[in-house]
Design an enzyme around this catalytic site. Sequence first.
Site, mmCIF file in Angstrom:
data_model
loop_
_atom_site.group_PDB
_atom_site.id
_atom_site.type_symbol
_atom_site.label_atom_id
_atom_site.label_comp_id
_atom_site.label_asym_id
_atom_site.label_seq_id
_atom_site.Cartn_x
_atom_site.Cartn_y
_atom_site.Cartn_z
ATOM 1 N N GLY A 21 3.126 7.754 11.087
ATOM 2 C CA GLY A 21 2.725 7.888 9.672
ATOM 3 C C GLY A 21 2.904 9.277 9.099
ATOM 4 O O GLY A 21 4.027 9.738 8.895
ATOM 5 N N THR B 104 0.835 -1.214 0.000
ATOM 6 C CA THR B 104 0.000 0.000 0.000
ATOM 7 C C THR B 104 0.865 1.257 0.000
ATOM 8 O O THR B 104 0.613 2.203 -0.756
ATOM 9 C CB THR B 104 -0.879 0.017 1.265
ATOM 10 O OG1 THR B 104 -1.354 -1.302 1.477
ATOM 11 C CG2 THR B 104 -2.026 0.970 1.155
ATOM 12 N N LYS C 48 8.224 2.765 18.104
ATOM 13 C CA LYS C 48 8.121 4.185 17.737
ATOM 14 C C LYS C 48 8.618 5.066 18.889
ATOM 15 O O LYS C 48 9.291 6.070 18.672
ATOM 16 C CB LYS C 48 6.678 4.519 17.366
ATOM 17 C CG LYS C 48 6.215 3.763 16.111
ATOM 18 C CD LYS C 48 4.711 3.827 15.932
ATOM 19 C CE LYS C 48 4.261 3.073 14.692
ATOM 20 N NZ LYS C 48 2.815 2.845 14.643
ATOM 21 N N ASP D 174 4.548 -2.311 18.821
ATOM 22 C CA ASP D 174 4.654 -1.324 17.740
ATOM 23 C C ASP D 174 4.838 0.077 18.350
ATOM 24 O O ASP D 174 5.685 0.859 17.898
ATOM 25 C CB ASP D 174 3.380 -1.401 16.875
ATOM 26 C CG ASP D 174 3.366 -0.382 15.763
ATOM 27 O OD1 ASP D 174 4.107 -0.560 14.789
ATOM 28 O OD2 ASP D 174 2.605 0.614 15.875
ATOM 29 N N ARG E 76 8.004 -8.755 -3.956
ATOM 30 C CA ARG E 76 8.038 -10.217 -3.991
ATOM 31 C C ARG E 76 7.350 -10.772 -5.236
ATOM 32 O O ARG E 76 7.822 -11.682 -5.863
ATOM 33 C CB ARG E 76 7.364 -10.769 -2.739
ATOM 34 C CG ARG E 76 8.369 -11.428 -1.816
ATOM 35 C CD ARG E 76 7.674 -12.254 -0.789
ATOM 36 N NE ARG E 76 6.542 -11.566 -0.198
ATOM 37 C CZ ARG E 76 6.409 -11.339 1.096
ATOM 38 N NH1 ARG E 76 7.319 -11.737 1.923
ATOM 39 N NH2 ARG E 76 5.341 -10.722 1.565
ATOM 40 N N LYS F 12 10.047 0.964 11.445
ATOM 41 C CA LYS F 12 10.302 1.274 12.867
ATOM 42 C C LYS F 12 10.970 0.119 13.604
ATOM 43 O O LYS F 12 11.787 0.326 14.489
ATOM 44 C CB LYS F 12 8.989 1.660 13.550
ATOM 45 C CG LYS F 12 7.911 0.566 13.456
ATOM 46 C CD LYS F 12 6.621 1.052 12.856
ATOM 47 C CE LYS F 12 5.877 -0.123 12.252
ATOM 48 N NZ LYS F 12 4.513 0.112 11.912
#
Length: 437
Positions: free
Chosen positions: A136, A14, A207, A203, A46, A107
């Site tokens: 983001g 994306t 960050k 996550d 890929r 990250k």
Amino acid sequence: MTKPLRVGIAGLGTVGASVIRLLDRQAKELASRTGRDIAVTGVCARDRSRERGVDFGGARWFDDPLDLARSADIDVFVELIGGAEGIARAAVEAALAAGKPVVTANKALLAAHGMALAAMAEERKVALAFEASVAGGIPVVKTLREGLAGNQIVRVYGILNGTCNYILSRMELEEMSFDACLADAQKLGYAEADPTFDIGGFDTAHKLAILATLAFGAAVDPGAIHVEGIQSITLDDLKAADELGYRIKLLGVAQRTALGIEQRVHPTMVPKSSAIARVMGVTNAVAIDADAVKELTLVGPGAGGEATASAVVADIADIARGVRSAPFGLPVASLDQSPRLPMQRHEGGYFIRLSVQDRPGAFAAIAQRMAERNISLESIMQRHAPRPAGAAAPGAPVPVMLITYATTETTIREALEAVVRDGFIAGAPQVIRIERE
Ligand code: HSE
């Protein structure tokens, strides 16, 4: 005009596809702003046959990211593969070793190997840029590194994971279950491939490790972050928080204290009136307390193709202009290596939810355990279904909520261990830290 900047992009998910579209859509403006054309000359993913709805133009296809990273056809390598190890790391290292600037949104890679990669980039005098790795589309890396260079930063904290904020917001507003909210977040494409990275707080921790380094000039140290996720948060906690004037958010907090730098990720009660409490859904927010600017809160999209591509393109534009700062704001050798503060030393207010046996003396015993350790209570709330007239005690356990004034993590843990030993409560206490503005 200078010759075009030739960009190689590895990873065409994306974000990768959005970067190509954005570079195309803004081609004229970017050329005017940077003084040169920006051309995607190499791509790699890929699966070559997958339909991505994007025109690669004249870009050469590479099957192997390492070949792209080292290719003489590119001037800058953009890594959008993801993952702390394996091919993403090898390709970034190969590009830096070949003296090519790198832009990455990774990250996990930066949290694990940021210091070594920054040292490589410094040595070769090339950029290692990672605006897209934190929050983001919010330009928080530049804000901390360049925009606030004249400040002493005291605290940086925020909602850094859209999936968790989405889950907590929907649970609260629609009284939905945790699992249903997570399934929707996955459907909408916000969650990581393995959602335990999101809901377990990891996550956010990646960050936060990056933000703490930028804010305090202290070497990236993800191992020193206390991490708790949102798995234990129930609708009862969200309702209790609401009644007491708070909201529950998964926050990453890095703070300079007299004892050292504290780094922690955990569900947090924030006053409903605070800027951070009003951030709902998948949106991210980063609040910064600094001596000159006082308070600054940046709010915006923390995930999604276009928003993340916006950050990647900004980094590419810097490279096109020839702008290069030390990746973490200071040369790697000058970053502070001293150990972080352990969580036990954290000082703050606490929300505690207990399921208390309906027996005389229960409340007094809990209050006693708190008083013994000098823990001062800000409020106590007890929910009690009226006992039918003449009904024999004891009744079923009743929920009791306490809010404490500032105390330390060690003290609160010791007090609750004593409360559990007294035998007046059912199940384990729920403990949620309070963060004030
Ligand atoms: N899984 C992340 C989130 C995506 O939910 O915010 C952006 O890093």
